[in-house]
Design a protein around this motif. Structure first.
Motif, PDB file in Angstrom:
ATOM      1  N   VAL A  14       0.835  -1.196   0.000  1.00 19.54           N
ATOM      2  CA  VAL A  14       0.000   0.000   0.000  1.00 19.54           C
ATOM      3  C   VAL A  14       0.871   1.247   0.000  1.00 19.54           C
ATOM      4  N   LEU A  15       1.908   1.266   0.829  1.00 17.72           N
ATOM      5  CA  LEU A  15       2.802   2.422   0.875  1.00 17.72           C
ATOM      6  C   LEU A  15       3.510   2.636  -0.457  1.00 17.72           C
ATOM      7  N   ILE A  16       3.980   1.563  -1.057  1.00 15.82           N
ATOM      8  CA  ILE A  16       4.658   1.675  -2.347  1.00 15.82           C
ATOM      9  C   ILE A  16       3.698   2.215  -3.392  1.00 15.82           C
ATOM     10  N   ALA A  17       2.500   1.672  -3.430  1.00 14.89           N
ATOM     11  CA  ALA A  17       1.514   2.139  -4.408  1.00 14.89           C
ATOM     12  C   ALA A  17       1.171   3.605  -4.186  1.00 14.89           C
ATOM     13  N   ALA A  18       1.025   4.004  -2.932  1.00 13.48           N
ATOM     14  CA  ALA A  18       0.687   5.393  -2.619  1.00 13.48           C
ATOM     15  C   ALA A  18       1.806   6.335  -3.034  1.00 13.48           C
ATOM     16  N   MET A  19       3.039   5.890  -2.896  1.00 17.25           N
ATOM     17  CA  MET A  19       4.170   6.743  -3.268  1.00 17.25           C
ATOM     18  C   MET A  19       4.345   6.822  -4.783  1.00 17.25           C
ATOM     19  N   LEU A  20       4.035   5.735  -5.477  1.00 19.07           N
ATOM     20  CA  LEU A  20       4.211   5.714  -6.924  1.00 19.07           C
ATOM     21  C   LEU A  20       3.097   6.436  -7.663  1.00 19.07           C
ATOM     22  N   VAL A  21       1.909   6.399  -7.121  1.00 19.44           N
ATOM     23  CA  VAL A  21       0.763   7.029  -7.768  1.00 19.44           C
ATOM     24  C   VAL A  21       0.389   8.255  -6.957  1.00 19.44           C
ATOM     25  N   LYS A  22       0.692   9.400  -7.478  1.00 18.83           N
ATOM     26  CA  LYS A  22       0.498  10.645  -6.720  1.00 18.83           C
ATOM     27  C   LYS A  22      -0.962  10.850  -6.322  1.00 18.83           C
ATOM     28  N   GLU A  23      -1.864  10.479  -7.192  1.00 18.88           N
ATOM     29  CA  GLU A  23      -3.283  10.657  -6.924  1.00 18.88           C
ATOM     30  C   GLU A  23      -3.895   9.400  -6.317  1.00 18.88           C
ATOM     31  N   ALA A  24      -3.105   8.620  -5.621  1.00 25.22           N
ATOM     32  CA  ALA A  24      -3.588   7.366  -5.048  1.00 25.22           C
ATOM     33  C   ALA A  24      -4.714   7.613  -4.059  1.00 25.22           C
ATOM     34  N   MET A  25      -5.645   6.688  -4.024  1.00 22.00           N
ATOM     35  CA  MET A  25      -6.732   6.758  -3.050  1.00 22.00           C
ATOM     36  C   MET A  25      -6.138   6.586  -1.672  1.00 22.00           C
ATOM     37  N   SER A  26      -6.555   7.375  -0.745  1.00 23.22           N
ATOM     38  CA  SER A  26      -6.058   7.287   0.612  1.00 23.22           C
ATOM     39  C   SER A  26      -6.659   6.069   1.300  1.00 23.22           C
ATOM     40  N   ILE A  27      -5.796   5.306   1.945  1.00 25.98           N
ATOM     41  CA  ILE A  27      -6.223   4.096   2.638  1.00 25.98           C
ATOM     42  C   ILE A  27      -5.877   4.256   4.114  1.00 25.98           C
ATOM     43  N   PRO A  28      -6.863   4.125   5.004  1.00 31.23           N
ATOM     44  CA  PRO A  28      -6.571   4.295   6.427  1.00 31.23           C
ATOM     45  C   PRO A  28      -5.887   3.064   7.033  1.00 31.23           C
ATOM     46  N   ILE A  29      -4.768   3.310   7.710  1.00 29.90           N
ATOM     47  CA  ILE A  29      -4.054   2.273   8.448  1.00 29.90           C
ATOM     48  C   ILE A  29      -3.641   2.902   9.771  1.00 29.90           C
ATOM     49  N   CYS A  30      -4.050   2.300  10.878  1.00 31.03           N
ATOM     50  CA  CYS A  30      -3.708   2.802  12.218  1.00 31.03           C
ATOM     51  C   CYS A  30      -4.164   4.261  12.395  1.00 31.03           C
ATOM     52  N   ALA A  62      -3.504  12.120  15.572  1.00 31.77           N
ATOM     53  CA  ALA A  62      -4.669  11.304  15.222  1.00 31.77           C
ATOM     54  C   ALA A  62      -4.312   9.827  15.065  1.00 31.77           C
ATOM     55  N   ALA A  63      -3.028   9.533  14.877  1.00 34.03           N
ATOM     56  CA  ALA A  63      -2.578   8.165  14.600  1.00 34.03           C
ATOM     57  C   ALA A  63      -2.673   7.273  15.830  1.00 34.03           C
ATOM     58  N   ASN A  64      -2.920   6.020  15.574  1.00 31.23           N
ATOM     59  CA  ASN A  64      -2.819   5.001  16.614  1.00 31.23           C
ATOM     60  C   ASN A  64      -1.359   4.531  16.582  1.00 31.23           C
ATOM     61  N   LEU A  65      -0.514   5.166  17.365  1.00 31.18           N
ATOM     62  CA  LEU A  65       0.926   4.918  17.314  1.00 31.18           C
ATOM     63  C   LEU A  65       1.304   3.527  17.794  1.00 31.18           C
ATOM     64  N   VAL A  66       0.521   2.955  18.690  1.00 33.43           N
ATOM     65  CA  VAL A  66       0.790   1.585  19.140  1.00 33.43           C
ATOM     66  C   VAL A  66       0.571   0.623  17.968  1.00 33.43           C
ATOM     67  N   CYS A  67      -0.482   0.838  17.214  1.00 40.70           N
ATOM     68  CA  CYS A  67      -0.743   0.041  16.016  1.00 40.70           C
ATOM     69  C   CYS A  67       0.387   0.219  15.005  1.00 40.70           C
ATOM     70  N   ALA A  68       0.840   1.447  14.823  1.00 38.01           N
ATOM     71  CA  ALA A  68       1.896   1.745  13.844  1.00 38.01           C
ATOM     72  C   ALA A  68       3.223   1.094  14.216  1.00 38.01           C
ATOM     73  N   CYS A  69       3.405   0.740  15.479  1.00 37.04           N
ATOM     74  CA  CYS A  69       4.654   0.110  15.915  1.00 37.04           C
ATOM     75  C   CYS A  69       4.969  -1.148  15.118  1.00 37.04           C
ATOM     76  N   MET A  70       3.962  -1.882  14.725  1.00 36.75           N
ATOM     77  CA  MET A  70       4.240  -3.136  14.018  1.00 36.75           C
ATOM     78  C   MET A  70       4.862  -2.897  12.645  1.00 36.75           C
ATOM     79  N   TYR A  71       4.869  -1.655  12.168  1.00 36.13           N
ATOM     80  CA  TYR A  71       5.436  -1.345  10.861  1.00 36.13           C
ATOM     81  C   TYR A  71       6.773  -0.616  10.953  1.00 36.13           C
ATOM     82  N   LYS A  72       7.305  -0.431  12.147  1.00 36.75           N
ATOM     83  CA  LYS A  72       8.512   0.380  12.309  1.00 36.75           C
ATOM     84  C   LYS A  72       9.727  -0.202  11.603  1.00 36.75           C
TER      85      LYS A  72
END
Length: 102
Positions: A14-30, A62-72
């Motif tokens: 998802v991150l790669i796709a969002a970075m490659l496509v400037k107008e990418a649809m926003s996807i909520p994660i954490c 606004a982020a759920n930082l505990v959730c985001a930890c799994m992606y660090k």
């Protein structure tokens, strides 16, 4: 893990796709919309990043930082300096999650 659990590989894709496509649809994660991640990129990338701006701090708070930890472990793959993430969180006045060393 349930059917709705996102895997690390899916998150990376998802991150790669969002970075490659400037107008990418926003996807909520954490509680973070993937397009909003760009608001913090200047503060976490490069050798002498500027302090986070108000838009970045709004994303951090606004982020759920505990959730985001799994992606660090993937941060460096996207040009994000992991040590800067903690500084940005602190600078924005958000609580630093336990997954980041104190």
């Amino acid at each position: 893990m349930g059917k709705n659990t996102i895997t690390l590989m899916q998150f990376a894709m998802v991150l790669i796709a969002a970075m490659l496509v400037k107008e990418a649809m926003s996807i909520p994660i954490c509680n973070i919309n993937t397009n909003d991640l760009e608001k913090c990129r200047p503060a976490v990338a490069g050798r002498n990043p500027p302090p986070p701006g108000p838009d970045c701090c709004a994303v951090v708070k606004a982020a759920n930082l505990v959730c985001a930890c799994m992606y660090k472990s993937y941060l460096a793959n996207y040009g994000i300096n992991p040590s800067r993430v903690k500084a940005v969180i602190a600078s924005c006045g958000a609580r630093i999650p336990s997954c980041l060393p104190r």
